[in-house]
Design a protein around this motif. Structure first.
Motif, PDB file in Angstrom:
ATOM      1  N   LYS A  26       0.786  -0.990   0.126  1.00 20.73           N
ATOM      2  CA  LYS A  26       0.025   0.046   0.037  1.00 20.73           C
ATOM      3  C   LYS A  26       0.762   1.288   0.008  1.00 20.73           C
ATOM      4  O   LYS A  26       1.980   1.121   0.272  1.00 20.73           O
ATOM      5  N   SER A  27       0.284   2.464  -0.170  1.00 24.60           N
ATOM      6  CA  SER A  27       1.035   3.739  -0.072  1.00 24.60           C
ATOM      7  C   SER A  27       0.182   4.707   0.312  1.00 24.60           C
ATOM      8  O   SER A  27      -1.049   4.870   0.382  1.00 24.60           O
ATOM      9  N   ARG A  30      -0.340   8.110  -3.544  1.00 27.91           N
ATOM     10  CA  ARG A  30      -0.055   7.441  -4.747  1.00 27.91           C
ATOM     11  C   ARG A  30       0.389   8.753  -5.694  1.00 27.91           C
ATOM     12  O   ARG A  30       0.467   8.484  -6.891  1.00 27.91           O
ATOM     13  N   CYS A  44       6.010   3.309  -0.251  1.00 28.64           N
ATOM     14  CA  CYS A  44       5.560   1.699  -0.711  1.00 28.64           C
ATOM     15  C   CYS A  44       5.862   1.012   0.635  1.00 28.64           C
ATOM     16  O   CYS A  44       6.901   0.781   1.240  1.00 28.64           O
ATOM     17  N   ARG A 105       7.259   2.504 -10.097  1.00 29.57           N
ATOM     18  CA  ARG A 105       6.662   1.259  -9.823  1.00 29.57           C
ATOM     19  C   ARG A 105       7.459   0.565  -8.957  1.00 29.57           C
ATOM     20  O   ARG A 105       8.767   0.368  -8.988  1.00 29.57           O
ATOM     21  N   ILE A 120       2.945  -1.823  -6.713  1.00 30.38           N
ATOM     22  CA  ILE A 120       2.220  -0.543  -6.886  1.00 30.38           C
ATOM     23  C   ILE A 120       2.691   0.550  -7.394  1.00 30.38           C
ATOM     24  O   ILE A 120       4.144   0.752  -7.393  1.00 30.38           O
TER      25      ILE A 120
END
Length: 303
Positions: A26-27, A30, A44, A105, A120
């Motif tokens: 998860k972030s 984003r 991240c 990424r 992510i």
């Protein structure tokens, strides 16, 4: 009996040593936005994993090209010396530039998890403050004529919006929308920076400058004067008449001079004549008889 059956089912589906975890990422942000030359963290975070030492990779995606940012436990590419890994997986970049705007990424490979891979994508936007724009203002325009003022800036990101000022007063996008400018007739395009007057008035004279602005800041050009002047119609007509009169007098003088013969080549007491010419290429040779005849004729005239 039921407990034995349950145990057999668990052993069948999840035997000893079987992978039971699933790596998930998860972030906290984003879509980070940062101004040029500042620092930023690309978040991240691993939320679930049974692997103590997962493999971490960061990749940069820009203009349909993919390159490594973090690989083999070290920073790669143009971020070398400007980035580091925070914690296990997050990436921090110092002194960001406009070329750092891209998709990043984060990829994690956890070999001891049932789901080994997760990734992510984070979109980084680097904002760039505008530089002083290039402004063009006509120096003088006659009343009633059209005029265009331009303002352009090519460094700012996102693309800046433009506003024009006259004598430090902001101009609306449409002069008809503000009673203060009822004596003007102009349209301002804040996207392109053009200020167009359909027909200038005396009240449009003044000092003009433009400001380019975006979320990162603003910049302005130097003030430039635009003078709106009246056309002196009577003076123009009078000047044309004077020129026509002078031309008429010159023409009359030339005609008079021709009639009086001032432009004719006068030779031998003002009479213009030409001696009879000989045909080209012909030489006359007089015989002795012709010479004696000419001498006798001259003697007769003398007596």
């Amino acid at each position: 009996m039921a407990e034995v059956v349950s145990s057999l089912i668990l052993l069948f589906f999840f035997p000893s040593g079987c992978l039971t975890g699933a790596v998930n990422l998860k972030s906290s942000n984003r879509n980070p936005v940062v101004q040029e030359f500042e620092s930023v963290e690309l978040s991240c975070i691993i939320t679930d994993s049974q692997t103590n030492d997962p493999r971490i990779e960061w990749k940069k995606i820009q203009d349909e090209q993919t390159s490594y940012v973090f690989f083999d436990n070290k920073i790669q590419g143009d971020l070398t010396g400007r980035a580091e890994l925070l914690g296990k997986t997050s990436l921090k970049i110092w002194n960001v530039t406009r070329t750092d705007s891209a998709l990043y990424r984060c990829e994690v490979v956890a070999r001891n998890d049932r789901k080994e891979i997760d990734e992510i994508v984070i979109e980084l936007t680097v904002q760039v403050k505008p530089v002083p724009p290039a402004c063009r203002v006509p120096r003088a325009v006659p009343v009633g004529k059209a005029a265009t003022l331009s303002c352009q800036e090519g460094e700012g990101y996102p693309r800046p919006h433009y506003s024009w000022y006259r004598n430090d007063v902001p101009l609306p996008t449409d002069s008809r929308a503000n009673p203060r400018f009822r004596n003007s007739s102009f349209l301002l395009n804040p996207e392109t920076g053009t200020l167009v007057f359909n027909a200038v008035h005396k009240e449009d004279s003044g000092q003009y400058y433009c400001i380019a602005s975006n979320d990162a800041g603003s910049a302005r050009c130097e003030e430039q004067d635009m003078e709106v002047y009246d056309l002196n119609i009577s003076g123009i007509i009078g000047g044309v008449l004077v020129v026509l009169t002078v031309l008429a007098l010159i023409t009359a003088g030339i005609c008079c001079a021709y009639r009086r013969g001032y432009f004719i080549n006068n030779k031998q007491n003002g009479e213009s004549y030409k001696n009879p010419g000989k045909p080209d290429g012909v030489n006359y040779i007089r015989t002795d008889e012709e010479v004696r005849s000419r001498v006798r004729s001259d003697l007769t005239k003398d007596t």
